[in-house]
Design an enzyme around this catalytic site. Structure first.
Site, PDB file in Angstrom:
ATOM      1  N   GLY A 143     -12.060  -4.270   2.026  1.00 51.26           N
ATOM      2  CA  GLY A 143     -13.517  -4.057   2.126  1.00 51.26           C
ATOM      3  C   GLY A 143     -13.862  -3.112   1.180  1.00 51.26           C
ATOM      4  N   LYS A 163     -17.110 -17.212   4.427  1.00 52.78           N
ATOM      5  CA  LYS A 163     -18.655 -17.062   4.707  1.00 52.78           C
ATOM      6  C   LYS A 163     -19.364 -16.659   3.676  1.00 52.78           C
ATOM      7  CE  LYS A 163     -18.418 -17.395   9.709  1.00 52.78           C
ATOM      8  NZ  LYS A 163     -17.841 -16.329  10.388  1.00 52.78           N
ATOM      9  N   ARG A 206       0.681  -1.215  -0.044  1.00 52.43           N
ATOM     10  CA  ARG A 206      -0.105  -0.041  -0.014  1.00 52.43           C
ATOM     11  C   ARG A 206       0.930   1.307  -0.040  1.00 52.43           C
ATOM     12  NH1 ARG A 206      -5.125  -1.326   3.873  1.00 52.43           N
ATOM     13  NH2 ARG A 206      -6.432  -2.117   2.389  1.00 52.43           N
ATOM     14  N   GLY A 265      -7.394  -7.797  -0.016  1.00 52.36           N
ATOM     15  CA  GLY A 265      -7.422  -8.716   0.977  1.00 52.36           C
ATOM     16  C   GLY A 265      -6.672 -10.253   0.704  1.00 52.36           C
TER      17      GLY A 265
HETATM   18  C1  3PG Z   1      -8.541  -1.812   5.102  1.00 51.05           C
HETATM   19  O1  3PG Z   1      -7.393  -2.319   5.517  1.00 51.05           O
HETATM   20  O2  3PG Z   1      -9.346  -2.393   4.663  1.00 51.05           O
HETATM   21  C2  3PG Z   1      -8.769  -0.321   5.212  1.00 51.05           C
HETATM   22  O3  3PG Z   1      -7.557   0.126   5.468  1.00 51.05           O
HETATM   23  C3  3PG Z   1      -9.713   0.059   6.133  1.00 51.05           C
HETATM   24  O4  3PG Z   1      -9.616  -0.036   7.351  1.00 51.05           O
HETATM   25  P1  3PG Z   1     -10.678  -0.351   8.529  1.00 51.05           P
HETATM   26  O5  3PG Z   1     -11.552  -1.554   8.086  1.00 51.05           O
HETATM   27  O6  3PG Z   1     -10.118  -0.554   9.764  1.00 51.05           O
HETATM   28  O7  3PG Z   1     -11.548   0.849   8.357  1.00 51.05           O
END
Ligand code: 3PG
Length: 391
Positions: free
Chosen positions: A371, A195, A34, A348
């Site tokens: 997310g 899930k 990142r 992810g």
């Molecule tokens: C992530 O890692 O998905 C983003 O940086 C957002 O982090 P958070 O889920 O703690 O808001």
């Protein structure tokens, strides 16, 4: 929506929201993807003689100062990557911050402290948002990974000063947006992970768009159950069986070819040392659990990937952290590496998987959002992007 290329930045104080929420172990950054992904935006602003004020969150300190969640190591690493000093501050607002920014020369870089040390950040507190806005002349949002959050530095600040997107933000929105709105076909989505519950929205949205939907991972056992198979002790979401059935029916009605495991690797315990065997999907012993897709399934999935023009992958096929149950995910990663299709990794765990199996450089796009990319694929508007559109 304007990008940073549409505006004059020379000599301006530019507040750049980045997503430097990187994994850390004992104070060390374990994956700097990142940070590297934000370099084009930062370098571009430096070259154009802007005063670059960087802001990010790290972890979830919940409005308190947590020593282990300071951005000090991130600042140091960023300076090394850029080959330029980065002035890391120990606060994100207040007098010292104001003074440090007043002292900046064109092309300088300041990194503010973790913005989530203030409770107002996640609450999108208007006062805090205004304080951040007052530090700068222009706001650049390059934090695609945090764009699904409506926080002070991802959304609120954009109400007060001109707001544009950064280069990484643009690229992510461009790649994901084109894939979903105007896909090359055959278009295949691979949905895995633990899930069903976490993937409902994305499956629903993608059923309207894809030609092939590949199902794997923990969530596939609820689908197998919905097809009438006994799944032994495999992960089951009892309350999602009907939903899985309806997805299978919808796919059929829409002409989407759905691919579900035909064989699995079962184990007698959730452990890397468990006894394992390969069985067909209708042969799972009652006290065993499926922890990976089997070789026949992997081969079928690889074939679909090979014959696609566009593939989006979100979620592993098995418990790939344990080598015994990594072959399915590895097989999919390798198929993604050799296909001629345009390949997108939806952040992810799947990003971690292509990294682990050393095929990351073979992918066309690896999203920096976990997310955020999931919500994008669900067809949801991202607050961090909406805030820019408003301007
Ligand atoms: C992530 O890692 O998905 C983003 O940086 C957002 O982090 P958070 O889920 O703690 O808001």
């Amino acid at each position: 929506k304007k990008t940073m290329n549409d505006v004059e930045v020379n000599g301006k104080r530019v507040f750049v929201r980045v997503d430097f929420n990187v994994p850390m172990e004992n104070g060390e950054i374990t994956d700097d993807t990142r940070i590297r992904a934000a370099l084009p935006t930062i370098s571009n602003l430096v070259e154009k003689d802007a005063k670059v004020i960087l802001a990010s969150h790290l972890g979830r300190p919940k409005g308190e100062v947590k020593e282990e969640l300071r951005l000090t190591a991130v600042g140091k690493h960023l300076a090394e990557l850029l080959g330029q000093p980065v002035t890391k501050l120990d606060e994100s607002i207040g007098e010292t911050v104001g003074k440090a920014i007043a002292d900046m020369k064109n092309g300088d870089i300041v990194l503010l402290e973790n913005v989530r040390f203030h409770a107002g950040e996640e609450k999108n507190d208007p006062e805090l948002a205004l304080s951040f806005a007052k530090l700068a002349d222009l706001y650049v949002n390059d934090a695609f990974g945090a764009a699904h959050r409506a926080h002070a530095t991802t959304a609120g600040i954009a109400e007060h000063i001109p707001a544009v997107s950064g280069l990484l933000m643009e690229k992510e929105l461009d790649v994901l947006g084109k894939a979903l709105s105007n896909p090359e076909r055959p278009f295949t989505a691979i949905i895995g992970g633990a899930k069903v519950k976490d993937k409902i929205g994305v499956i629903e949205n993608l059923l309207d768009k894809v030609d092939h939907l590949i199902i794997g991972g923990g969530l596939s056992y609820t689908f197998s159950k919905a097809q009438g198979h006994d799944i032994g002790k495999s992960l089951l979401e009892e309350d999602k069986i009907e939903l899985a059935k309806s997805f299978i029916e919808k796919a059929q009605a829409k002409g989407v070819k759905m691919h579900m495991p035909i064989d699995v690797i079962v184990a007698d315990a959730f452990s890397k040392d468990a006894n394992t065997k390969e069985v067909d999907i209708d042969q799972i012993p009652s006290d065993w659990m499926g922890l990976d897709i089997g070789p026949k399934t992997t081969a079928e999935y690889a074939e679909v990937i090979k014959n696609s023009k566009l593939v989006i992958w979100n979620g592993p096929m098995g418990v790939f952290e344990m080598d015994t149950f990594a072959n399915g995910t590895k097989g999919v990663a390798e198929a993604m590496a050799v296909t001629d299709a345009y390949t997108i990794i939806g952040g992810g765990d799947s990003a971690a998987a292509v990294e682990k199996f050393q095929v990351a450089d073979k992918m066309n796009h690896i999203s920096t959002g976990g997310g955020a990319s999931l919500e994008f694929m669900e067809g949801k508007a991202l607050p961090g992007v909406v805030a820019l559109n408003d301007k």
